[in-house]
Scaffold this active site. Structure first.
Site, short mmCIF file in Angstrom:
data_model
loop_
_atom_site.label_atom_id
_atom_site.label_comp_id
_atom_site.label_asym_id
_atom_site.label_seq_id
_atom_site.Cartn_x
_atom_site.Cartn_y
_atom_site.Cartn_z
N ASP A 115 -7.07 -4.26 10.29
CA ASP A 115 -6.31 -3.04 10.00
C ASP A 115 -7.04 -1.85 10.59
OD1 ASP A 115 -4.66 -1.10 9.12
OD2 ASP A 115 -4.91 -1.47 6.98
N TRP A 117 0.86 -1.18 0.00
CA TRP A 117 0.00 0.00 0.00
C TRP A 117 0.90 1.23 0.00
CZ3 TRP A 117 -0.32 4.12 3.50
CH2 TRP A 117 -1.30 5.07 3.19
N HIS A 146 -8.84 -6.54 4.43
CA HIS A 146 -8.43 -5.79 5.60
C HIS A 146 -9.70 -5.30 6.29
CE1 HIS A 146 -3.93 -4.61 4.93
NE2 HIS A 146 -4.13 -5.90 5.02
N ASP A 165 -9.67 -3.12 1.58
CA ASP A 165 -9.78 -2.59 2.94
C ASP A 165 -11.17 -1.99 3.09
OD1 ASP A 165 -9.72 -0.64 5.15
OD2 ASP A 165 -7.58 -1.08 5.24
N GLU A 178 -2.93 -3.01 -2.58
CA GLU A 178 -4.08 -2.44 -1.86
C GLU A 178 -4.41 -1.04 -2.36
OE1 GLU A 178 -5.26 -1.21 2.76
OE2 GLU A 178 -3.41 -2.32 2.32
N HIS A 201 -11.55 1.76 2.72
CA HIS A 201 -10.90 2.44 1.60
C HIS A 201 -11.81 2.71 0.42
CE1 HIS A 201 -6.41 1.52 2.67
NE2 HIS A 201 -7.09 2.05 3.67
N LYS A 210 -6.98 2.58 -2.47
CA LYS A 210 -7.63 3.49 -1.53
C LYS A 210 -8.38 4.56 -2.32
CE LYS A 210 -6.75 5.60 2.95
NZ LYS A 210 -5.76 5.83 4.02
N ASP A 227 -10.37 4.13 10.39
CA ASP A 227 -9.77 2.94 10.99
C ASP A 227 -10.22 2.68 12.42
OD1 ASP A 227 -7.88 1.86 8.91
OD2 ASP A 227 -7.18 3.93 8.99
N ASP A 270 -12.29 7.30 6.23
CA ASP A 270 -11.45 6.13 6.52
C ASP A 270 -10.69 6.35 7.81
OD1 ASP A 270 -9.94 3.81 6.36
OD2 ASP A 270 -8.38 4.80 5.20
#
Length: 426
Positions: free
Chosen positions: A333, A190, A293, A266, A231, A269, A233, A303, A301
Protein backbone atom coordinates in the site's frame (compact mmCIF):
# COMPACT_ATOMS: atom_id res chain seq x y z
CA UNK A 1 23.82 -24.92 -18.59
CA UNK A 2 24.29 -21.13 -18.88
CA UNK A 3 27.08 -19.23 -17.17
CA UNK A 4 24.43 -17.28 -15.24
CA UNK A 5 22.88 -20.48 -13.90
CA UNK A 6 26.28 -21.96 -13.04
CA UNK A 7 27.11 -18.93 -10.89
CA UNK A 8 23.65 -18.77 -9.26
CA UNK A 9 23.74 -22.51 -8.57
CA UNK A 10 27.30 -22.43 -7.19
CA UNK A 11 26.54 -19.47 -4.93
CA UNK A 12 23.36 -21.15 -3.74
CA UNK A 13 25.12 -24.43 -2.94
CA UNK A 14 27.67 -22.57 -0.83
CA UNK A 15 24.91 -20.65 0.95
CA UNK A 16 23.00 -23.90 1.46
CA UNK A 17 25.97 -25.40 3.29
CA UNK A 18 26.36 -22.33 5.48
CA UNK A 19 22.70 -22.38 6.48
CA UNK A 20 22.90 -26.12 7.06
CA UNK A 21 25.45 -25.54 9.83
CA UNK A 22 22.75 -23.49 11.57
CA UNK A 23 20.14 -26.19 11.08
CA UNK A 24 18.25 -24.50 8.23
CA UNK A 25 17.21 -26.40 5.08
CA UNK A 26 17.20 -23.81 2.28
CA UNK A 27 15.48 -26.17 -0.16
CA UNK A 28 12.52 -26.43 2.21
CA UNK A 29 12.47 -22.66 2.66
CA UNK A 30 12.25 -22.16 -1.11
CA UNK A 31 9.30 -24.56 -1.24
CA UNK A 32 7.54 -22.48 1.40
CA UNK A 33 8.24 -19.27 -0.53
CA UNK A 34 6.44 -20.66 -3.57
CA UNK A 35 3.26 -20.92 -1.49
CA UNK A 36 3.37 -17.37 -0.13
CA UNK A 37 1.67 -14.55 -2.01
CA UNK A 38 1.38 -10.82 -1.54
CA UNK A 39 -1.37 -8.57 -2.87
CA UNK A 40 -0.26 -5.87 -5.31
CA UNK A 41 -2.30 -2.68 -4.96
CA UNK A 42 -3.71 -1.50 -8.27
CA UNK A 43 -3.77 2.15 -7.19
CA UNK A 44 0.01 2.54 -7.56
CA UNK A 45 -0.53 2.29 -11.32
CA UNK A 46 -2.77 5.33 -11.73
CA UNK A 47 -2.08 7.48 -8.63
CA UNK A 48 -5.32 6.49 -6.86
CA UNK A 49 -7.44 8.05 -9.62
CA UNK A 50 -9.83 5.22 -10.50
CA UNK A 51 -12.20 4.93 -13.44
CA UNK A 52 -15.41 6.42 -12.08
CA UNK A 53 -17.54 8.65 -14.26
CA UNK A 54 -19.63 10.05 -11.41
CA UNK A 55 -16.68 11.46 -9.43
CA UNK A 56 -13.95 11.76 -12.06
CA UNK A 57 -11.03 13.91 -10.94
CA UNK A 58 -12.27 14.60 -7.42
CA UNK A 59 -9.33 13.26 -5.41
CA UNK A 60 -9.02 14.14 -1.75
CA UNK A 61 -10.05 12.28 1.37
CA UNK A 62 -6.58 12.18 2.88
CA UNK A 63 -5.11 10.47 -0.19
CA UNK A 64 -2.27 12.19 -2.03
CA UNK A 65 0.05 10.80 -4.72
CA UNK A 66 2.81 13.31 -5.44
CA UNK A 67 4.82 13.61 -8.66
CA UNK A 68 4.09 13.68 -12.37
CA UNK A 69 6.09 10.89 -13.98
CA UNK A 70 4.66 10.08 -17.41
CA UNK A 71 2.74 6.93 -18.31
CA UNK A 72 0.00 6.74 -15.70
CA UNK A 73 -2.58 4.07 -16.59
CA UNK A 74 -5.74 5.76 -17.89
CA UNK A 75 -8.11 2.82 -18.11
CA UNK A 76 -8.54 -0.78 -17.03
CA UNK A 77 -6.76 -2.30 -20.00
CA UNK A 78 -3.67 -0.16 -19.46
CA UNK A 79 -3.66 -0.82 -15.73
CA UNK A 80 -3.98 -4.57 -16.21
CA UNK A 81 -1.21 -4.50 -18.81
CA UNK A 82 1.09 -2.67 -16.38
CA UNK A 83 0.23 -5.02 -13.52
CA UNK A 84 0.81 -8.05 -15.70
CA UNK A 85 4.20 -6.75 -16.77
CA UNK A 86 5.16 -5.90 -13.19
CA UNK A 87 4.20 -9.38 -12.00
CA UNK A 88 6.43 -10.92 -14.68
CA UNK A 89 9.38 -9.39 -12.81
CA UNK A 90 8.35 -10.51 -9.33
CA UNK A 91 9.08 -14.09 -8.19
CA UNK A 92 6.13 -16.21 -7.08
CA UNK A 93 2.38 -16.16 -7.72
CA UNK A 94 0.59 -13.12 -6.32
CA UNK A 95 -2.76 -11.35 -6.05
CA UNK A 96 -4.06 -7.93 -7.10
CA UNK A 97 -5.83 -5.59 -4.72
CA UNK A 98 -8.73 -3.51 -6.13
CA UNK A 99 -10.53 -0.46 -4.80
CA UNK A 100 -14.19 0.10 -5.65
CA UNK A 101 -13.27 3.11 -7.80
CA UNK A 102 -11.70 0.72 -10.31
CA UNK A 103 -15.11 -0.45 -11.44
CA UNK A 104 -15.56 -0.34 -15.23
CA UNK A 105 -19.03 0.92 -16.07
CA UNK A 106 -18.73 1.45 -19.86
CA UNK A 107 -19.02 5.21 -19.52
CA UNK A 108 -22.17 5.10 -17.38
CA UNK A 109 -22.43 7.00 -14.11
CA UNK A 110 -22.88 4.34 -11.47
CA UNK A 111 -22.63 5.59 -7.91
CA UNK A 112 -20.87 3.53 -5.29
CA UNK A 113 -24.02 2.38 -3.55
CA UNK A 114 -25.12 0.83 -6.86
CA UNK A 115 -21.96 -1.11 -7.75
CA UNK A 116 -22.19 -4.84 -8.42
CA UNK A 117 -19.98 -7.70 -9.54
CA UNK A 118 -20.96 -6.86 -13.13
CA UNK A 119 -18.77 -3.76 -12.96
CA UNK A 120 -15.69 -5.90 -12.23
CA UNK A 121 -16.22 -8.55 -14.91
CA UNK A 122 -13.13 -7.49 -16.85
CA UNK A 123 -11.02 -7.83 -13.71
CA UNK A 124 -12.51 -11.26 -13.03
CA UNK A 125 -11.90 -12.47 -16.57
CA UNK A 126 -8.29 -11.26 -16.43
CA UNK A 127 -7.69 -12.87 -13.03
CA UNK A 128 -9.07 -16.19 -14.27
CA UNK A 129 -6.81 -16.09 -17.32
CA UNK A 130 -3.78 -15.38 -15.14
CA UNK A 131 -4.88 -17.74 -12.36
CA UNK A 132 -4.45 -15.09 -9.69
CA UNK A 133 -6.61 -13.94 -6.80
CA UNK A 134 -8.18 -10.52 -6.25
CA UNK A 135 -8.72 -8.57 -3.03
CA UNK A 136 -11.16 -5.69 -2.63
CA UNK A 137 -11.67 -2.38 -0.81
CA UNK A 138 -14.74 -0.14 -0.58
CA UNK A 139 -13.75 3.45 -1.43
CA UNK A 140 -14.88 5.91 1.23
CA UNK A 141 -12.98 8.94 -0.11
CA UNK A 142 -12.96 11.25 -3.17
CA UNK A 143 -16.73 11.57 -3.33
CA UNK A 144 -19.25 14.43 -2.77
CA UNK A 145 -20.73 12.53 0.16
CA UNK A 146 -17.29 12.40 1.83
CA UNK A 147 -16.52 16.11 1.63
CA UNK A 148 -17.56 16.79 5.23
CA UNK A 149 -14.75 14.54 6.41
CA UNK A 150 -17.20 11.94 7.76
CA UNK A 151 -18.70 8.87 6.07
CA UNK A 152 -19.69 5.88 8.23
CA UNK A 153 -19.47 8.11 11.31
CA UNK A 154 -21.42 11.01 9.81
CA UNK A 155 -24.17 12.49 11.99
CA UNK A 156 -26.21 12.94 8.78
CA UNK A 157 -28.28 9.77 8.49
CA UNK A 158 -28.68 10.08 4.71
CA UNK A 159 -24.92 10.39 4.21
CA UNK A 160 -24.33 7.51 6.57
CA UNK A 161 -26.90 5.29 4.86
CA UNK A 162 -25.21 5.85 1.50
CA UNK A 163 -21.87 4.68 2.85
CA UNK A 164 -23.37 1.76 4.75
CA UNK A 165 -24.96 0.58 1.52
CA UNK A 166 -21.61 0.97 -0.25
CA UNK A 167 -19.95 -1.11 2.46
CA UNK A 168 -22.55 -3.86 2.07
CA UNK A 169 -22.28 -3.81 -1.73
CA UNK A 170 -18.49 -4.12 -1.45
CA UNK A 171 -18.76 -7.18 0.79
CA UNK A 172 -21.14 -8.75 -1.73
CA UNK A 173 -18.73 -8.03 -4.58
CA UNK A 174 -15.76 -9.42 -2.64
CA UNK A 175 -17.71 -12.55 -1.75
CA UNK A 176 -18.59 -13.14 -5.40
CA UNK A 177 -15.01 -12.48 -6.51
CA UNK A 178 -13.80 -15.13 -4.10
CA UNK A 179 -16.38 -17.65 -5.26
CA UNK A 180 -15.68 -17.00 -8.95
CA UNK A 181 -11.91 -17.39 -8.52
CA UNK A 182 -12.11 -19.97 -5.72
CA UNK A 183 -9.46 -17.96 -3.88
CA UNK A 184 -9.70 -15.96 -0.66
CA UNK A 185 -10.76 -12.35 -1.24
CA UNK A 186 -10.04 -9.88 1.54
CA UNK A 187 -12.49 -6.98 1.80
CA UNK A 188 -10.73 -4.25 3.78
CA UNK A 189 -12.55 -1.22 5.21
CA UNK A 190 -10.62 2.00 5.70
CA UNK A 191 -12.42 5.32 6.17
CA UNK A 192 -10.89 8.82 6.24
CA UNK A 193 -13.29 10.08 8.94
CA UNK A 194 -11.85 12.60 11.34
CA UNK A 195 -11.19 16.22 12.12
CA UNK A 196 -8.44 18.66 11.17
CA UNK A 197 -8.76 20.36 14.55
CA UNK A 198 -10.03 19.52 18.02
CA UNK A 199 -13.50 18.04 18.45
CA UNK A 200 -15.61 17.56 21.55
CA UNK A 201 -17.64 14.74 19.97
CA UNK A 202 -15.16 11.88 19.82
CA UNK A 203 -17.46 9.49 21.64
CA UNK A 204 -20.46 10.34 19.46
CA UNK A 205 -18.58 9.74 16.20
CA UNK A 206 -17.15 6.43 17.41
CA UNK A 207 -20.52 5.26 18.67
CA UNK A 208 -22.01 6.00 15.24
CA UNK A 209 -19.13 4.22 13.48
CA UNK A 210 -19.71 1.11 15.59
CA UNK A 211 -23.40 1.11 14.68
CA UNK A 212 -22.60 1.57 10.97
CA UNK A 213 -20.11 -1.29 11.00
CA UNK A 214 -22.65 -3.48 12.77
CA UNK A 215 -25.10 -2.86 9.91
CA UNK A 216 -22.48 -3.64 7.27
CA UNK A 217 -21.31 -6.88 8.86
CA UNK A 218 -24.85 -7.99 9.72
CA UNK A 219 -25.65 -8.21 6.01
CA UNK A 220 -25.76 -11.85 4.96
CA UNK A 221 -23.05 -12.79 2.45
CA UNK A 222 -21.31 -16.05 1.66
CA UNK A 223 -18.00 -16.02 3.53
CA UNK A 224 -16.60 -19.23 2.04
CA UNK A 225 -13.88 -17.23 0.28
CA UNK A 226 -14.39 -13.85 2.01
CA UNK A 227 -12.24 -12.37 4.77
CA UNK A 228 -13.51 -9.11 6.30
CA UNK A 229 -10.94 -6.64 7.59
CA UNK A 230 -10.86 -3.18 9.23
CA UNK A 231 -7.95 -0.74 9.08
CA UNK A 232 -6.99 1.93 11.59
CA UNK A 233 -4.95 5.10 11.27
CA UNK A 234 -3.22 7.49 13.65
CA UNK A 235 -3.86 10.63 11.60
CA UNK A 236 -4.34 11.72 8.02
CA UNK A 237 -4.33 14.78 5.79
CA UNK A 238 -7.28 16.79 7.07
CA UNK A 239 -7.65 14.58 10.14
CA UNK A 240 -4.55 15.55 12.08
CA UNK A 241 -6.35 16.13 15.39
CA UNK A 242 -8.79 13.22 15.42
CA UNK A 243 -9.34 9.97 13.52
CA UNK A 244 -12.55 8.12 14.33
CA UNK A 245 -11.23 4.69 13.32
CA UNK A 246 -8.22 4.55 15.62
CA UNK A 247 -6.23 1.43 16.42
CA UNK A 248 -7.87 1.13 19.83
CA UNK A 249 -11.34 1.47 18.30
CA UNK A 250 -10.84 -1.25 15.71
CA UNK A 251 -9.04 -3.59 18.07
CA UNK A 252 -11.96 -3.31 20.47
CA UNK A 253 -14.42 -3.81 17.63
CA UNK A 254 -12.67 -6.91 16.27
CA UNK A 255 -12.38 -8.56 19.67
CA UNK A 256 -15.97 -7.92 20.71
CA UNK A 257 -17.74 -8.47 17.39
CA UNK A 258 -19.64 -11.70 16.83
CA UNK A 259 -18.41 -11.58 13.25
CA UNK A 260 -15.07 -13.04 12.16
CA UNK A 261 -13.10 -9.92 11.25
CA UNK A 262 -9.38 -9.46 10.68
CA UNK A 263 -7.49 -6.37 11.75
CA UNK A 264 -5.27 -4.51 9.29
CA UNK A 265 -1.94 -3.01 10.32
CA UNK A 266 -0.60 -0.46 7.85
CA UNK A 267 3.08 0.22 8.58
CA UNK A 268 2.56 3.92 7.90
CA UNK A 269 -0.51 4.35 10.12
CA UNK A 270 1.19 4.46 13.50
CA UNK A 271 3.52 6.73 15.43
CA UNK A 272 7.06 6.55 13.99
CA UNK A 273 8.36 5.05 17.25
CA UNK A 274 5.70 2.33 17.44
CA UNK A 275 6.57 -1.24 16.48
CA UNK A 276 3.95 -2.84 14.27
CA UNK A 277 5.79 -6.17 14.65
CA UNK A 278 5.13 -6.11 18.38
CA UNK A 279 1.40 -5.79 17.77
CA UNK A 280 1.14 -8.95 15.66
CA UNK A 281 1.56 -11.46 18.47
CA UNK A 282 -0.94 -9.55 20.61
CA UNK A 283 -3.63 -10.11 17.99
CA UNK A 284 -2.62 -13.67 17.12
CA UNK A 285 -2.82 -14.65 20.80
CA UNK A 286 -6.58 -14.29 20.38
CA UNK A 287 -6.63 -16.45 17.21
CA UNK A 288 -7.52 -13.52 14.96
CA UNK A 289 -6.36 -12.97 11.38
CA UNK A 290 -4.05 -10.08 10.53
CA UNK A 291 -3.75 -8.14 7.28
CA UNK A 292 -0.44 -6.32 6.82
CA UNK A 293 -0.29 -3.29 4.53
CA UNK A 294 3.39 -2.83 3.79
CA UNK A 295 4.28 0.80 3.26
CA UNK A 296 7.05 3.21 4.26
CA UNK A 297 6.29 6.36 6.14
CA UNK A 298 8.85 9.14 5.95
CA UNK A 299 8.33 11.79 8.65
CA UNK A 300 4.60 11.15 8.24
CA UNK A 301 2.31 8.57 6.62
CA UNK A 302 3.63 9.40 3.18
CA UNK A 303 3.25 5.97 1.59
CA UNK A 304 6.74 5.71 0.16
CA UNK A 305 7.74 2.60 -1.81
CA UNK A 306 8.60 -0.37 0.42
CA UNK A 307 12.30 -1.14 0.84
CA UNK A 308 14.08 -3.85 2.79
CA UNK A 309 14.37 -1.91 6.03
CA UNK A 310 14.31 -2.98 9.67
CA UNK A 311 10.58 -2.40 10.03
CA UNK A 312 9.58 -4.62 7.10
CA UNK A 313 12.01 -7.33 8.17
CA UNK A 314 10.76 -7.23 11.77
CA UNK A 315 7.12 -7.83 10.83
CA UNK A 316 8.07 -10.80 8.64
CA UNK A 317 10.23 -12.19 11.43
CA UNK A 318 7.38 -11.89 13.88
CA UNK A 319 5.05 -13.79 11.55
CA UNK A 320 7.65 -16.52 11.10
CA UNK A 321 8.42 -16.77 14.82
CA UNK A 322 4.71 -17.11 15.53
CA UNK A 323 4.37 -19.71 12.75
CA UNK A 324 1.45 -17.65 11.47
CA UNK A 325 1.74 -17.48 7.69
CA UNK A 326 -1.66 -19.17 7.52
CA UNK A 327 -3.25 -16.35 9.55
CA UNK A 328 -1.38 -13.30 8.25
CA UNK A 329 -1.95 -11.75 4.82
CA UNK A 330 0.62 -9.51 3.11
CA UNK A 331 -0.34 -6.61 0.84
CA UNK A 332 1.36 -3.50 -0.53
CA UNK A 333 0.00 0.00 0.00
CA UNK A 334 1.97 2.93 -1.36
CA UNK A 335 1.64 5.38 -4.24
CA UNK A 336 4.52 7.27 -5.77
CA UNK A 337 3.94 9.28 -8.94
CA UNK A 338 7.46 10.75 -8.96
CA UNK A 339 9.09 7.61 -10.43
CA UNK A 340 8.22 4.94 -12.97
CA UNK A 341 5.18 3.30 -11.40
CA UNK A 342 6.20 -0.19 -12.48
CA UNK A 343 9.62 0.30 -10.92
CA UNK A 344 7.78 1.23 -7.72
CA UNK A 345 5.62 -1.93 -7.82
CA UNK A 346 8.53 -4.25 -8.54
CA UNK A 347 10.87 -2.66 -6.02
CA UNK A 348 8.26 -2.79 -3.28
CA UNK A 349 7.10 -6.33 -4.03
CA UNK A 350 10.59 -7.74 -4.27
CA UNK A 351 11.55 -5.99 -1.02
CA UNK A 352 8.50 -7.48 0.73
CA UNK A 353 9.34 -10.96 -0.55
CA UNK A 354 12.98 -10.54 0.48
CA UNK A 355 11.85 -9.74 4.01
CA UNK A 356 9.73 -12.92 4.11
CA UNK A 357 12.57 -15.06 2.73
CA UNK A 358 15.02 -13.48 5.20
CA UNK A 359 12.64 -14.34 8.04
CA UNK A 360 12.10 -17.92 6.88
CA UNK A 361 15.86 -18.45 6.68
CA UNK A 362 16.36 -17.29 10.25
CA UNK A 363 17.58 -20.13 12.55
CA UNK A 364 14.84 -19.24 15.03
CA UNK A 365 15.22 -22.52 16.87
CA UNK A 366 18.68 -21.45 18.03
CA UNK A 367 17.30 -18.17 19.39
CA UNK A 368 14.60 -20.08 21.24
CA UNK A 369 17.15 -22.48 22.70
CA UNK A 370 19.30 -19.63 24.00
CA UNK A 371 16.26 -17.91 25.45
CA UNK A 372 15.03 -21.08 27.12
CA UNK A 373 18.47 -21.51 28.67
CA UNK A 374 18.37 -17.95 29.95
CA UNK A 375 21.50 -17.10 27.94
CA UNK A 376 20.43 -13.72 26.62
CA UNK A 377 23.95 -12.75 25.65
CA UNK A 378 24.09 -15.72 23.31
CA UNK A 379 20.70 -14.78 21.90
CA UNK A 380 21.91 -11.25 21.14
CA UNK A 381 25.14 -12.51 19.60
CA UNK A 382 23.27 -14.96 17.38
CA UNK A 383 20.91 -12.23 16.17
CA UNK A 384 23.97 -10.29 15.03
CA UNK A 385 25.59 -13.32 13.38
CA UNK A 386 22.44 -14.11 11.43
CA UNK A 387 22.53 -10.67 9.78
CA UNK A 388 25.51 -11.67 7.63
CA UNK A 389 24.32 -15.09 6.51
CA UNK A 390 24.34 -15.42 2.66
CA UNK A 391 20.65 -14.68 2.19
CA UNK A 392 21.24 -12.97 -1.18
CA UNK A 393 22.35 -16.21 -2.86
CA UNK A 394 19.10 -17.91 -1.79
CA UNK A 395 17.09 -14.94 -3.09
CA UNK A 396 18.82 -15.18 -6.48
CA UNK A 397 18.00 -18.88 -6.62
CA UNK A 398 14.35 -18.11 -5.84
CA UNK A 399 14.20 -15.55 -8.65
CA UNK A 400 15.88 -17.89 -11.14
CA UNK A 401 13.58 -20.80 -10.31
CA UNK A 402 10.60 -18.42 -10.66
CA UNK A 403 11.74 -17.44 -14.18
CA UNK A 404 12.11 -13.76 -13.29
CA UNK A 405 15.22 -11.59 -13.69
CA UNK A 406 17.99 -12.03 -11.14
CA UNK A 407 19.63 -8.97 -9.59
CA UNK A 408 18.95 -5.59 -11.18
CA UNK A 409 18.60 -6.92 -14.73
CA UNK A 410 14.83 -6.36 -14.47
CA UNK A 411 15.47 -2.62 -14.74
CA UNK A 412 16.43 -3.05 -18.41
CA UNK A 413 13.06 -4.66 -19.09
CA UNK A 414 11.25 -1.81 -17.33
CA UNK A 415 13.16 0.74 -19.42
CA UNK A 416 12.16 -1.09 -22.59
CA UNK A 417 8.50 -1.12 -21.48
CA UNK A 418 8.77 2.55 -20.58
CA UNK A 419 10.04 3.44 -24.05
CA UNK A 420 7.60 1.26 -25.97
CA UNK A 421 4.44 1.59 -23.87
CA UNK A 422 4.49 4.33 -21.24
CA UNK A 423 5.83 7.07 -23.51
CA UNK A 424 2.97 6.43 -25.94
CA UNK A 425 0.58 7.67 -23.22
CA UNK A 426 2.06 11.16 -23.09
Amino acid sequence: MSLEYEKIHADYERAKEVYKTFGVDTDEVLKKMKGISISLHCWQGDDVTGFEEATKGMGGGGILATGNFFGRARNGDELRSDLEFAMSLIPGKHKVNLHAIYAETDGKKVDRDELSIDHFEKWLKWAKEKDIGLDFNPTFFAHPKAQSGYTLSSTDRDIRNFWIKHGIKSREIASQIGKELKKTCINNIWIPDGSKDFTAKRYEYRKILKESLDEIFAASVDKTYLVDSVESKLFGIGSEAFVVGSHEFYMGYVFTSKHDIAICFDLGHFHPTESVADKISSILAFSKKVLLHLSRGMRWDSDHVVVLNDEVVSVSQEVKRADAFDRVFFALDFFDASINRITAWVTGARAALKSILYALLEPTHLLNEAENEGDFGKRLALLEEFKTLPFGAVWNKFCYESNVPVGNSWLDKVKEYEDKVLKSRI
